[in-house]
Design an enzyme around this catalytic site. Structure first.
Site, PDB file in Angstrom:
ATOM      1  N   ASP A  53      -3.335  -2.736  -4.921  1.00  0.00           N
ATOM      2  CA  ASP A  53      -2.242  -3.857  -4.771  1.00  0.00           C
ATOM      3  C   ASP A  53      -1.266  -4.177  -5.911  1.00  0.00           C
ATOM      4  O   ASP A  53      -0.284  -3.996  -5.743  1.00  0.00           O
ATOM      5  CB  ASP A  53      -2.848  -5.061  -4.467  1.00  0.00           C
ATOM      6  CG  ASP A  53      -3.301  -5.159  -2.873  1.00  0.00           C
ATOM      7  OD1 ASP A  53      -2.815  -4.380  -2.116  1.00  0.00           O
ATOM      8  OD2 ASP A  53      -4.233  -6.069  -2.668  1.00  0.00           O
TER       9      ASP A  53
ATOM     10  N   HIS B 156      -9.470  -2.327  -4.779  1.00  0.00           N
ATOM     11  CA  HIS B 156      -8.340  -2.517  -4.124  1.00  0.00           C
ATOM     12  C   HIS B 156      -7.249  -3.530  -4.524  1.00  0.00           C
ATOM     13  O   HIS B 156      -5.975  -3.430  -4.546  1.00  0.00           O
ATOM     14  CB  HIS B 156      -8.686  -3.117  -2.453  1.00  0.00           C
ATOM     15  CG  HIS B 156      -7.405  -3.278  -1.472  1.00  0.00           C
ATOM     16  ND1 HIS B 156      -7.087  -2.084  -1.010  1.00  0.00           N
ATOM     17  CD2 HIS B 156      -6.811  -4.409  -1.526  1.00  0.00           C
ATOM     18  CE1 HIS B 156      -5.675  -2.509  -0.181  1.00  0.00           C
ATOM     19  NE2 HIS B 156      -5.709  -3.748  -0.496  1.00  0.00           N
TER      20      HIS B 156
ATOM     21  N   HIS C 291       0.764  -1.211   0.055  1.00  0.00           N
ATOM     22  CA  HIS C 291      -0.121   0.071  -0.032  1.00  0.00           C
ATOM     23  C   HIS C 291       0.770   1.049  -0.039  1.00  0.00           C
ATOM     24  O   HIS C 291       0.435   2.216  -0.528  1.00  0.00           O
ATOM     25  CB  HIS C 291      -1.126  -0.249   1.108  1.00  0.00           C
ATOM     26  CG  HIS C 291      -1.822  -1.057   1.395  1.00  0.00           C
ATOM     27  ND1 HIS C 291      -2.513  -1.676   2.453  1.00  0.00           N
ATOM     28  CD2 HIS C 291      -2.274  -2.097   0.199  1.00  0.00           C
ATOM     29  CE1 HIS C 291      -3.135  -2.765   2.044  1.00  0.00           C
ATOM     30  NE2 HIS C 291      -3.082  -3.097   0.915  1.00  0.00           N
TER      31      HIS C 291
ATOM     32  N   HIS D  15      -0.477 -11.239  -5.262  1.00  0.00           N
ATOM     33  CA  HIS D  15       0.909 -10.594  -5.087  1.00  0.00           C
ATOM     34  C   HIS D  15       1.859 -11.426  -5.527  1.00  0.00           C
ATOM     35  O   HIS D  15       2.672 -11.419  -6.519  1.00  0.00           O
ATOM     36  CB  HIS D  15       1.218 -10.258  -3.586  1.00  0.00           C
ATOM     37  CG  HIS D  15       0.217  -9.398  -2.764  1.00  0.00           C
ATOM     38  ND1 HIS D  15       0.306  -8.016  -3.145  1.00  0.00           N
ATOM     39  CD2 HIS D  15      -0.665  -9.421  -1.782  1.00  0.00           C
ATOM     40  CE1 HIS D  15      -0.646  -7.436  -2.615  1.00  0.00           C
ATOM     41  NE2 HIS D  15      -1.035  -8.086  -1.641  1.00  0.00           N
TER      42      HIS D  15
HETATM   43 ZN   LIG Z   1      -3.678  -4.547  -0.347  1.00  0.00          ZN
END
Ligand SMILES: [Zn+2]
Length: 277
Positions: free
Chosen positions: A215, A211, A54, A238
């Protein structure tokens, strides 16, 4: 956590100040990504800093190229689970323009990773844009699709306030991994079978996919420069974002460095290497 101005060509560097005497600096690049579930962690000399995504998104969105981030623990403060508090503090501190050209990473040919029902791709494009699709087996989220062109102001207005989220059953897993120890309804959306636990509800109807785009922006900033191209993610996370960067750098024909952001992108083509003040 403290953000300190840094000269040109520093890049983004984390410094663990709680490990006095060891002087451990951890460059925020894809080469230093550590394998950790459910967040983006960096590692150098056996020292880690976790959950940097973030902060990295706020820096990408704010056009910050050079910064030292001192941190006295294993992860940045989670704040409200979005990038907004970091954006706010950077704006309060101000941004200095440095006398050195910005460097961009320009995508020349598509790079795609796919497996199962997940995929992530970087493709040539003008400016930087993100296309993201999530598809959860949850009535509260299910399928959401989102597109954003990262022109001036778009990150701050459309993405930065989108909070992280977790399913009620996952909070235990995060805590078992030593993360999100302060997790509460103040710093995450908690999703149940029927909706969200948070009293105030959602900040955007599609806050979840926004969101995930936030990311991805943070993860991709580990390229070491702003990207000129288009990111397409389908149920990506991720780990897949990091693999995509590694795949990109393994294929030199797919990208080049550029000192121009291309016209009409909102990413300034002027000499503008910023440092947090
Ligand atoms: Zn996040």
């Amino acid at each position: 956590m403290a953000m300190l101005p840094a000269p040109a060509d520093t890049g983004i560097v984390f410094r663990r100040t709680d490990l006095a005497g060891r002087g451990v600096s951890i460059p925020a690049t894809w080469r230093h990504v550590a394998d950790m579930p459910m967040c983006t962690a960096l590692e150098a000399d056996g020292v880690q800093v976790a959950t940097v995504e973030h902060v990295m998104a706020a820096l990408a969105g704010g056009g910050i190229d050079n910064l030292v981030i001192e941190i006295n623990g294993p992860e940045p403060p989670i704040m409200d689970g979005s990038a907004w508090p970091f954006v706010f503090l950077i704006e309060c501190a101000g941004i200095a323009e440095l006398q050195a050209p910005r460097r961009f990473l320009k995508i020349l040919r598509p790079v795609t990773l796919a497996g199962g029902n997940r995929s992530a791709a970087l493709k040539p494009g003008r400016g930087f844009s993100i296309d993201f699709e999530v598809d959860y087996d949850s009535g509260a989220i299910a399928r959401q699709r989102y597109h954003i062109d990262l022109v001036d102001g778009a990150f701050k207005n459309e993405l930065s306030r989108a909070r992280t989220f977790g399913f009620l059953h996952e909070v235990d897993a995060l805590r078992a991994a030593g993360l999100a120890r302060g997790a509460s309804l103040d710093n995450a959306i908690v999703v149940t079978r029927d909706g969200v636990l948070n009293e105030g509800g959602l900040r955007f109807p599609d806050e979840f996919v926004r969101h995930k785009a936030l990311d991805a922006l943070g993860d991709l900033y580990l390229a070491g420069a702003p990207i000129i191209g288009r990111f397409e993610g389908r149920r990506s996370g991720h780990r897949l974002n990091h693999r995509l960067l590694r795949a990109l750098f393994q294929r030199p024909e797919t990208w080049c460095w550029s000192d121009s952001s291309d016209a009409g992108t909102g990413l300034s083509a002027e000499p503008r290497r910023a440092a947090g003040g």
